[in-house]
Design a protein around this motif. Structure first.
Motif, mmCIF file in Angstrom:
data_model
loop_
_atom_site.group_PDB
_atom_site.id
_atom_site.type_symbol
_atom_site.label_atom_id
_atom_site.label_comp_id
_atom_site.label_asym_id
_atom_site.label_seq_id
_atom_site.Cartn_x
_atom_site.Cartn_y
_atom_site.Cartn_z
ATOM 1 N N TYR A 73 7.652 -2.888 9.656
ATOM 2 C CA TYR A 73 6.842 -1.677 9.655
ATOM 3 C C TYR A 73 6.754 -1.050 8.269
ATOM 4 C CZ TYR A 73 6.759 -1.712 14.759
ATOM 5 O OH TYR A 73 6.523 -2.038 16.072
ATOM 6 N N ASP A 74 7.022 -1.842 7.228
ATOM 7 C CA ASP A 74 6.901 -1.277 5.884
ATOM 8 C C ASP A 74 5.430 -1.075 5.547
ATOM 9 O OD1 ASP A 74 6.464 -4.094 4.049
ATOM 10 O OD2 ASP A 74 7.288 -4.210 6.086
ATOM 11 N N LEU A 75 5.188 -0.237 4.549
ATOM 12 C CA LEU A 75 3.807 0.116 4.196
ATOM 13 C C LEU A 75 3.000 -1.123 3.811
ATOM 14 C CD1 LEU A 75 2.111 2.648 4.061
ATOM 15 C CD2 LEU A 75 2.844 2.997 1.698
ATOM 16 N N ALA A 76 3.648 -2.059 3.129
ATOM 17 C CA ALA A 76 2.936 -3.272 2.684
ATOM 18 C C ALA A 76 2.384 -4.051 3.877
ATOM 19 C CB ALA A 76 3.870 -4.147 1.859
ATOM 20 N N ALA A 77 3.138 -4.086 4.980
ATOM 21 C CA ALA A 77 2.658 -4.819 6.169
ATOM 22 C C ALA A 77 1.416 -4.134 6.733
ATOM 23 C CB ALA A 77 3.764 -4.885 7.217
ATOM 24 N N HIS A 78 1.447 -2.790 6.795
ATOM 25 C CA HIS A 78 0.276 -2.038 7.279
ATOM 26 C C HIS A 78 -0.926 -2.272 6.367
ATOM 27 C CE1 HIS A 78 2.039 0.225 10.563
ATOM 28 N NE2 HIS A 78 3.070 0.579 9.810
ATOM 29 N N VAL A 79 -0.666 -2.273 5.051
ATOM 30 C CA VAL A 79 -1.752 -2.465 4.077
ATOM 31 C C VAL A 79 -2.400 -3.833 4.284
ATOM 32 C CG1 VAL A 79 -2.177 -2.840 1.603
ATOM 33 C CG2 VAL A 79 -0.854 -0.850 2.354
ATOM 34 N N GLU A 80 -1.574 -4.855 4.464
ATOM 35 C CA GLU A 80 -2.121 -6.209 4.677
ATOM 36 C C GLU A 80 -2.861 -6.287 6.014
ATOM 37 O OE1 GLU A 80 -2.583 -8.369 2.393
ATOM 38 O OE2 GLU A 80 -1.498 -7.009 1.069
ATOM 39 N N ASP A 81 -2.367 -5.569 7.034
ATOM 40 C CA ASP A 81 -3.095 -5.507 8.319
ATOM 41 C C ASP A 81 -4.510 -4.992 8.088
ATOM 42 O OD1 ASP A 81 -1.018 -6.355 9.918
ATOM 43 O OD2 ASP A 81 -0.432 -4.344 10.595
ATOM 44 N N LEU A 82 -4.593 -3.887 7.354
ATOM 45 C CA LEU A 82 -5.898 -3.247 7.171
ATOM 46 C C LEU A 82 -6.840 -4.168 6.383
ATOM 47 C CD1 LEU A 82 -7.594 -0.755 7.731
ATOM 48 C CD2 LEU A 82 -6.777 0.232 5.594
ATOM 49 N N ARG A 83 -6.302 -4.790 5.372
ATOM 50 C CA ARG A 83 -7.144 -5.704 4.574
ATOM 51 C C ARG A 83 -7.604 -6.876 5.441
ATOM 52 N NH1 ARG A 83 -7.396 -5.120 -1.003
ATOM 53 N NH2 ARG A 83 -7.660 -7.363 -1.281
ATOM 54 N N ALA A 84 -6.738 -7.327 6.341
ATOM 55 C CA ALA A 84 -7.112 -8.436 7.228
ATOM 56 C C ALA A 84 -8.225 -7.997 8.188
ATOM 57 C CB ALA A 84 -5.891 -8.909 8.009
ATOM 58 N N VAL A 85 -8.103 -6.796 8.733
ATOM 59 C CA VAL A 85 -9.134 -6.292 9.658
ATOM 60 C C VAL A 85 -10.466 -6.161 8.925
ATOM 61 C CG1 VAL A 85 -9.871 -4.267 11.006
ATOM 62 C CG2 VAL A 85 -7.526 -5.104 11.196
ATOM 63 N N LEU A 86 -10.420 -5.609 7.710
ATOM 64 C CA LEU A 86 -11.660 -5.431 6.942
ATOM 65 C C LEU A 86 -12.332 -6.778 6.672
ATOM 66 C CD1 LEU A 86 -10.474 -2.649 4.478
ATOM 67 C CD2 LEU A 86 -12.264 -2.431 6.209
ATOM 68 N N ALA A 87 -11.509 -7.786 6.398
ATOM 69 C CA ALA A 87 -12.076 -9.115 6.122
ATOM 70 C C ALA A 87 -12.708 -9.706 7.383
ATOM 71 C CB ALA A 87 -10.986 -10.030 5.590
ATOM 72 N N GLN A 88 -12.217 -9.291 8.553
ATOM 73 C CA GLN A 88 -12.762 -9.851 9.802
ATOM 74 C C GLN A 88 -13.988 -9.107 10.310
ATOM 75 O OE1 GLN A 88 -9.298 -10.489 12.677
ATOM 76 N NE2 GLN A 88 -8.224 -10.358 10.734
ATOM 77 N N LEU A 89 -14.293 -7.957 9.714
ATOM 78 C CA LEU A 89 -15.481 -7.207 10.160
ATOM 79 C C LEU A 89 -16.732 -7.832 9.540
ATOM 80 C CD1 LEU A 89 -14.256 -3.512 9.926
ATOM 81 C CD2 LEU A 89 -14.849 -4.769 11.996
ATOM 82 N N GLY A 90 -17.829 -7.778 10.294
ATOM 83 C CA GLY A 90 -19.057 -8.408 9.824
ATOM 84 C C GLY A 90 -19.691 -7.706 8.633
ATOM 85 N N SER A 91 -19.471 -6.393 8.501
ATOM 86 C CA SER A 91 -20.073 -5.670 7.380
ATOM 87 C C SER A 91 -19.028 -4.721 6.801
ATOM 88 C CB SER A 91 -21.282 -4.874 7.862
ATOM 89 O OG SER A 91 -20.866 -3.944 8.830
ATOM 90 N N ARG A 92 -19.321 -4.198 5.613
ATOM 91 C CA ARG A 92 -18.344 -3.313 4.969
ATOM 92 C C ARG A 92 -18.430 -1.921 5.592
ATOM 93 N NH1 ARG A 92 -19.455 -2.304 -0.716
ATOM 94 N NH2 ARG A 92 -21.513 -2.083 0.191
ATOM 95 N N PRO A 93 -17.382 -1.462 6.235
ATOM 96 C CA PRO A 93 -17.454 -0.134 6.857
ATOM 97 C C PRO A 93 -17.059 0.969 5.873
ATOM 98 C CG PRO A 93 -15.348 -1.112 7.358
ATOM 99 C CD PRO A 93 -16.078 -2.096 6.464
ATOM 100 N N VAL A 94 -17.318 2.199 6.253
ATOM 101 C CA VAL A 94 -16.650 3.323 5.599
ATOM 102 C C VAL A 94 -15.326 3.502 6.356
ATOM 103 C CG1 VAL A 94 -16.677 5.823 5.239
ATOM 104 C CG2 VAL A 94 -18.738 4.471 4.787
ATOM 105 N N VAL A 95 -14.219 3.523 5.625
ATOM 106 C CA VAL A 95 -12.907 3.667 6.264
ATOM 107 C C VAL A 95 -12.555 5.156 6.319
ATOM 108 C CG1 VAL A 95 -10.446 3.099 6.106
ATOM 109 C CG2 VAL A 95 -12.163 1.421 5.398
ATOM 110 N N VAL A 96 -12.293 5.652 7.511
ATOM 111 C CA VAL A 96 -11.905 7.050 7.680
ATOM 112 C C VAL A 96 -10.461 7.049 8.167
ATOM 113 C CG1 VAL A 96 -12.400 9.209 8.877
ATOM 114 C CG2 VAL A 96 -14.275 7.653 8.294
ATOM 115 N N ALA A 97 -9.554 7.582 7.359
ATOM 116 C CA ALA A 97 -8.137 7.422 7.677
ATOM 117 C C ALA A 97 -7.412 8.760 7.585
ATOM 118 C CB ALA A 97 -7.508 6.420 6.707
ATOM 119 N N ALA A 98 -6.547 9.013 8.568
ATOM 120 C CA ALA A 98 -5.846 10.299 8.632
ATOM 121 C C ALA A 98 -4.384 10.137 8.251
ATOM 122 C CB ALA A 98 -5.945 10.866 10.043
ATOM 123 N N THR A 99 -3.858 11.129 7.564
ATOM 124 C CA THR A 99 -2.437 11.253 7.183
ATOM 125 C C THR A 99 -1.834 9.910 6.725
ATOM 126 O OG1 THR A 99 -1.785 11.137 9.532
ATOM 127 C CG2 THR A 99 -2.103 13.305 8.607
#
Ligand SMILES: Cc1cc2nc3c(=O)[nH]c(=O)nc-3n(C[C@H](O)[C@H](O)[C@H](O)COP(=O)(O)O)c2cc1C
Length: 405
Positions: A73-99
């Motif tokens: 659950y370190d920050l680096a794992a979350h960061v890589e999760d997000l980058r992986a999700v973005l790579a799997q999306l068909g188009s570039r989204p606007v990322v809206v992220a809280a706290t």
């Protein structure tokens, strides 16, 4: 809305809700620690209504996403999760992220960000946590977490709060994509050390602070958040306007007309055989007070059209919120509309639907041609209304209710 599974860092399964039209510009919503994607409910709805496709993600260890054994659950794992999700999306989204999600998104998008996302919105993101506040929040979250167990209590253990601030200040200048920073009035979020420095370091940012003291904009001022978000999106991620031109498809014209919100009526009369007739119509408009006139536009192709046009009298019944089934019945085929509806005869003999918001009994005044419709103008001989009921509304092809601002 559909549920979708992404593959995160190390193959961890990440769950998301996806809603909206797949051709609309995409938004990726990322919640904070100890929350789930459910926290975005109202915001997601508003975004879909404003013509966005919304992907709302559960972070690892939260909600429906995998709670990995051994819990990385370190920050680096979350960061890589997000980058992986973005790579799997068909188009570039606007990322809206809280706290906490803002920390993840800022660091994830500081490398190659503009290739992965069209913009970044940071909601209530502290640059440095006040250690006491962080401890209090952590404890509170853990308590809530144990109770409802919608997140893994270990999910905060791997985050080194002291290191985060330095990482964020490092990431700031590399966030080379349109960025909106939006904060509520919670003083420790706004005034925390490093906040101004972080804001200033962003290459392409707008900063907005919602003035009310001691509020998180995310949970306390959802409507203000949505308004700023939509304004930012309209400018940075514009939608191509739908356009109708004479001769092009009628569907776009209907959609354009559907942007005008209306009430709903059922227009009724007696046919020449004495049987009641009626159809749902929202083309109702008042025309004149002296003499008292109103109009409805009726499709020439509708089954009721010829009998309605011949009727000496007709009524316009304005529907109230509980009469949605009535509206469907009088717009649909294959049902005896009056057998399933409570009604009584008005003074002029016309059928009046029981429990309506109001009704106008009219004498036929004129019938005008209007393309594939005819315009039926009636002179009002009697109007009744019930002041304590709310109207059934219609907007963009859907039923609506009044919302008081
Ligand atoms: C919300 C709503 C508004 C409508 N407004 C009108 C209208 O203004 N004029 C019209 O001719 N049809 C309108 N319709 C369509 C008719 O109600 C529908 O075609 C109905 O089946 C016609 O019945 P009929 O063929 O028995 O006359 C509307 C339907 C809905 C659901």
């Amino acid at each position: 809305m559909t549920i979708h599974h992404f593959k995160g860092f190390g193959g961890v399964r990440l769950e998301a809700d996806i809603s909206g039209d797949e051709n609309d510009p995409a938004i990726l919503l990322v919640h904070g620690a100890g929350q789930t994607r459910a926290v975005w409910g109202t915001v997601a709805e508003g975004l879909v209504q404003a013509g966005r496709r919304v992907v709302s993600l559960d972070l690892r260890g939260h909600g429906g996403s995998e709670w990995p054994e051994g819990g990385r659950y370190d920050l680096a794992a979350h960061v890589e999760d997000l980058r992986a999700v973005l790579a799997q999306l068909g188009s570039r989204p606007v990322v809206v992220a809280a706290t906490f999600g803002g920390w993840i998104a800022s660091i994830a998008l500081s490398v190659d960000g503009s290739n992965l996302a069209a913009g970044l919105v940071l909601v209530d993101m502290p640059v440095r946590s006040d250690p006491q506040v962080a401890k209090d929040i952590g404890e509170r979250l853990r308590k809530v977490g144990t109770k409802v167990s919608d997140w893994d209590n270990r999910a905060l253990d791997g985050v080194d709060l002291d290191a985060v601030s330095a990482q964020l200040l490092d990431a700031g200048p590399s966030l080379k994509l349109p960025t909106l920073v939006i904060r509520g009035g919670i003083s420790w979020v706004r005034q925390a050390e490093g906040t101004k420095e972080f804001d200033k370091s962003l290459p392409d940012a707008e900063v907005f602070e919602v003035a009310d003291a001691d509020l998180l904009v995310m949970t306390d001022r959802t409507e203000a958040l949505l308004a700023h978000l939509l304004d930012f999106l309209e400018r940075k991620q514009p939608r191509t306007a739908n356009e109708f031109r004479a001769g092009s498809d009628a569907r776009t014209l209907r959609d354009a007309m559907g942007c005008f919100a209306t009430g709903i009526t059922v227009v009724t009369a007696l046919g020449d055989d004495g049987a009641p007739i009626g159809l749902t119509a929202n083309s109702f408009t008042s025309v004149s007070l002296d003499p008292p006139l109103l109009l409805v536009c009726i499709a020439k192709t509708s089954g009721t059209a010829h009998r309605l046009r011949e009727a000496e009298h007709f009524a316009v019944n304005m529907l109230q919120t509980s009469q949605q089934p009535t509206s469907n019945r009088f717009a649909g085929k294959g049902q005896d509309r009056f057998a399933a509806t409570a009604w009584h005869s008005g003074e002029t003999g016309v059928p009046l639907l029981d429990g309506s918001l109001g009704s106008f009994e009219c004498k036929r005044h004129a019938v005008h041609q209007g393309g594939d419709h005819f315009i039926l103008i009636g002179e009002v001989v009697r109007a009744q209304y019930e002041p304590r009921r709310d109207p059934l509304l219609y907007f963009r092809g859907k039923y609506r209710r009044l919302h008081f601002a």
